[in-house]
Design a protein around this motif. Structure first.
Motif, PDB file in Angstrom:
ATOM      1  N   GLN A  43       0.828  -1.194   0.000  1.00 25.37           N
ATOM      2  CA  GLN A  43       0.000   0.000   0.000  1.00 25.37           C
ATOM      3  C   GLN A  43       0.869   1.253   0.000  1.00 25.37           C
ATOM      4  N   ARG A  44       0.459   2.247  -0.802  1.00 22.60           N
ATOM      5  CA  ARG A  44       1.269   3.454  -0.871  1.00 22.60           C
ATOM      6  C   ARG A  44       0.925   4.549   0.152  1.00 22.60           C
ATOM      7  N   PRO A  45      -0.341   4.712   0.539  1.00 25.82           N
ATOM      8  CA  PRO A  45      -0.633   5.877   1.391  1.00 25.82           C
ATOM      9  C   PRO A  45       0.232   5.990   2.657  1.00 25.82           C
ATOM     10  N   PRO A  46       0.602   4.886   3.329  1.00 25.32           N
ATOM     11  CA  PRO A  46       1.380   5.065   4.558  1.00 25.32           C
ATOM     12  C   PRO A  46       2.809   5.565   4.318  1.00 25.32           C
ATOM     13  N   LEU A  47       3.279   5.549   3.070  1.00 25.05           N
ATOM     14  CA  LEU A  47       4.679   5.896   2.804  1.00 25.05           C
ATOM     15  C   LEU A  47       5.052   7.269   3.353  1.00 25.05           C
ATOM     16  N   SER A  48       4.163   8.221   3.190  1.00 27.49           N
ATOM     17  CA  SER A  48       4.482   9.583   3.624  1.00 27.49           C
ATOM     18  C   SER A  48       3.923   9.875   5.013  1.00 27.49           C
TER      19      SER A  48
ATOM     20  N   SER B  37     -13.883  -5.721   3.149  1.00 34.89           N
ATOM     21  CA  SER B  37     -13.264  -5.185   1.937  1.00 34.89           C
ATOM     22  C   SER B  37     -12.084  -4.274   2.262  1.00 34.89           C
ATOM     23  N   ALA B  38     -12.109  -3.620   3.441  1.00 32.69           N
ATOM     24  CA  ALA B  38     -10.942  -2.846   3.902  1.00 32.69           C
ATOM     25  C   ALA B  38     -10.408  -1.918   2.811  1.00 32.69           C
ATOM     26  N   ASP B  39     -11.306  -1.103   2.272  1.00 35.31           N
ATOM     27  CA  ASP B  39     -10.962  -0.268   1.124  1.00 35.31           C
ATOM     28  C   ASP B  39      -9.795   0.682   1.377  1.00 35.31           C
ATOM     29  N   CYS B  40      -9.678   1.212   2.594  1.00 35.61           N
ATOM     30  CA  CYS B  40      -8.628   2.211   2.830  1.00 35.61           C
ATOM     31  C   CYS B  40      -7.362   1.575   3.377  1.00 35.61           C
ATOM     32  N   GLY B  41      -7.371   0.255   3.530  1.00 36.49           N
ATOM     33  CA  GLY B  41      -6.168  -0.442   3.955  1.00 36.49           C
ATOM     34  C   GLY B  41      -5.857  -0.285   5.440  1.00 36.49           C
ATOM     35  N   GLY B  42      -6.835   0.178   6.195  1.00 39.45           N
ATOM     36  CA  GLY B  42      -6.627   0.258   7.640  1.00 39.45           C
ATOM     37  C   GLY B  42      -6.288   1.644   8.143  1.00 39.45           C
ATOM     38  N   ALA B  43      -6.534   2.652   7.323  1.00 39.76           N
ATOM     39  CA  ALA B  43      -6.216   4.029   7.714  1.00 39.76           C
ATOM     40  C   ALA B  43      -7.332   4.661   8.541  1.00 39.76           C
TER      41      ALA B  43
END
Lengths: 413, 105
Positions: A43-48, B37-43
């Motif tokens: 996953q890319r969002p956590p990178l920053s 489905s965890a669309d946001c990946g856990g954010a």
């Protein structure tokens, strides 16, 4: 003819989701997933954000563990596509290997637009796009004293907040006049400008960078178009991305600000689909006009639409766009597209940094931007997915509550 | 290794193992358990990883943040033991936990 060989170019959010959804929905043929990065897709969002801060592990970044690719028979190929031959229906890889396909999905994403400035090749100038980019920055983060961020977009500001929290002096240089100008309303920009300033970030709006100077080969100073000179020991740039269209263009696919796809997400070749950051698609929530969206939701939902079509359930792509960014203690969630709004109503409290900006275009709700109001975001998604009937006049009434209004005004099923 | 049992809405059981520090959401997605489905990946941005925590384990996790409460309010068929599984971090203390999945996200 049923599809037996699927090749997916790109193992980002969209490419991975396509493979996972195909398997989840019973696809029995082969899936070859091309990744030009080492390691397992992530996953890319956590990178920053959280990954940069060491809050989540490399493992937690993965979409799936290694075993998934084996048990689900998703062949992960660490190579890049070089040539698409539409007539032969093959993809030739850099290694020379040739992959035949029944259907090809181009999920090649986008790459960072590079700084093209005197001095941009000095040591200490970084972009953030891949896990490798983040891994370079993580050990440097605690020792950054003076940081310049070029571009006040999502990624630049996420990193600015992280660095400011570490005690670095942070300057953000932005050509536009406000933070995240391309993506959010003036009112929400202002909330984030104030928050970043509270965290110690210094903004320089309406100016570009004219040059980067160094001591030896190491960056030491940045010069802006308006004549300022800023001492820095590290520069991060986030000035937009360029869709990776070159191979598709060479293959003769129609290109215009990305790979042009129809509402089914098919390219100009009926055996090739495209999705995510690289695909320019007609968007229901943009009056049917074409747009290229750079977001997780867009890539993932487009992958599901394509997977459904390949499994015999064709339907146009009509999902509502939504986005999020985490900066400091603020979570901004955006439902819909605010482009073209001409009226806003703020609900909640600006002072408490818990608010939503409702964006209207000619009286119709087009976007809900929520800062630390996750409930409003979820309600906003429901409202925007139907003809809501919400008007600025209704929302302006003292004590208006978005959740309560949504419940009261639900259409009868 | 921590044992986690997921029970789908239709009663199908999935017994999986996960590591301490992983979230319940990851325990599901890593093992291809359908229904999350965890669309946001856990954010914590999307509420598509809604689950029900079996009664005896409810108190084993920190209470919900305001953000989680807000997101959950918009999930489908919420109950007292509803949680967003991305917010539930597994530890040895919850070995054997049973998680039930809603009919839809």
């Amino acid at each position: 003819m049923s599809i037996q060989k699927v090749v997916v170019m790109g193992a980002g959010h969209g490419g991975f989701q396509l493979a996972a959804t195909l398997r989840q929905t019973g696809y029995q043929g082969s899936i070859q997933l091309l990744s030009d990065e080492p390691g397992l897709p992530y996953q890319r969002p956590p990178l920053s954000k959280s990954y940069m801060q060491g809050k989540i592990s490399e493992m937690a970044m993965l979409f799936r563990p290694a075993a998934f690719y084996e048990t689900e028979k998703v062949e992960l190929i660490h190579d890049s596509a070089k040539i698409i031959n539409c007539d032969a229906k093959t993809v030739e890889l850099n290694s020379g290997k040739i992959l035949p396909y029944d259907h090809l999905i181009i999920a090649s994403g986008a790459r960072n637009r590079l700084l093209n400035l005197p001095g941009s090749d000095l040591q200490g100038v970084h972009g953030i796009k891949t896990r490798q980019d983040a891994d370079v920055l993580i050990p440097l983060l605690p020792i950054i004293k003076k940081l310049a961020v070029i571009g006040a977009g999502f990624i630049g500001l996420e990193f600015a907040a992280v660095a400011a929290a570490q005690g670095a002096e942070v300057h953000v240089i932005e050509l536009g006049e406000r933070p995240m100008q391309r993506a959010i309303s003036e009112q929400m920009s202002e909330v984030f400008r104030l928050a970043h300033e509270q965290w110690g970030v210094q903004f320089h709006f309406n100016t570009g960078v004219s040059a980067i100077e160094g001591d030896g080969d190491k960056v030491s100073r940045l010069l802006t178009n308006d004549g300022s000179s800023i001492e820095v020991d590290r520069i991060i740039y986030g000035i937009g991305v360029i869709p990776n269209v070159e191979i598709a263009a060479d293959a003769g696919l129609t290109i215009e600000n990305g790979i042009v796809v129809d509402e089914m997400l098919l390219t100009s070749d009926p055996n090739i689909s495209s999705l995510g950051d690289v695909a320019n698609f007609p968007c229901k929530y943009f009056n049917g006009k074409r747009i290229r969206l750079e977001s997780v939701q867009n890539a993932v939902d487009q992958a599901r639409t394509i997977a459904a079509r390949l499994m015999g359930n064709p339907a146009p792509y009509i999902q509502l766009p939504w986005f999020w960014t985490d900066q400091g203690n603020l979570k901004l969630q955006i439902a819909g597209l605010s482009i073209g709004y001409n009226e806003t109503v703020i609900v909640g409290s600006v002072a408490d940094q818990k608010l939503s900006v409702l964006c209207f275009c000619d009286g119709e709700l087009i976007c809900v931007e929520s800062c630390n109001r996750a409930g409003d975001h979820m309600v906003g998604r429901k409202l925007l997915a139907r003809v809501s009937g919400l008007t600025p006049e209704i929302a302006k009434v003292e004590g208006f509550d978005l959740k309560a209004w949504e419940v009261l005004n639900r259409p009868e099923v | 290794m921590i044992n986690v049992t997921f029970i789908e809405h239709n009663g199908t059981e999935h017994k999986v193992t996960a590591e301490a520090g992983q979230s319940v959401m990851q325990a599901a997605t890593f093992n291809q358990v359908p229904g999350i489905s965890a669309d946001c990946g856990g954010a914590g941005a999307c509420a598509t990883c809604h689950t029900y925590v079996a009664a005896e384990w409810v108190d084993s996790f920190p209470t919900k943040t305001e953000m989680e409460t807000d997101l959950l309010e918009c999930a489908i068929d919420i109950r007292e033991n509803s949680r967003l599984s991305c917010q539930l971090v597994l530890s040895d203390a919850v070995d054997g936990i049973v998680i039930t999945l809603p009919e839809s996200q």
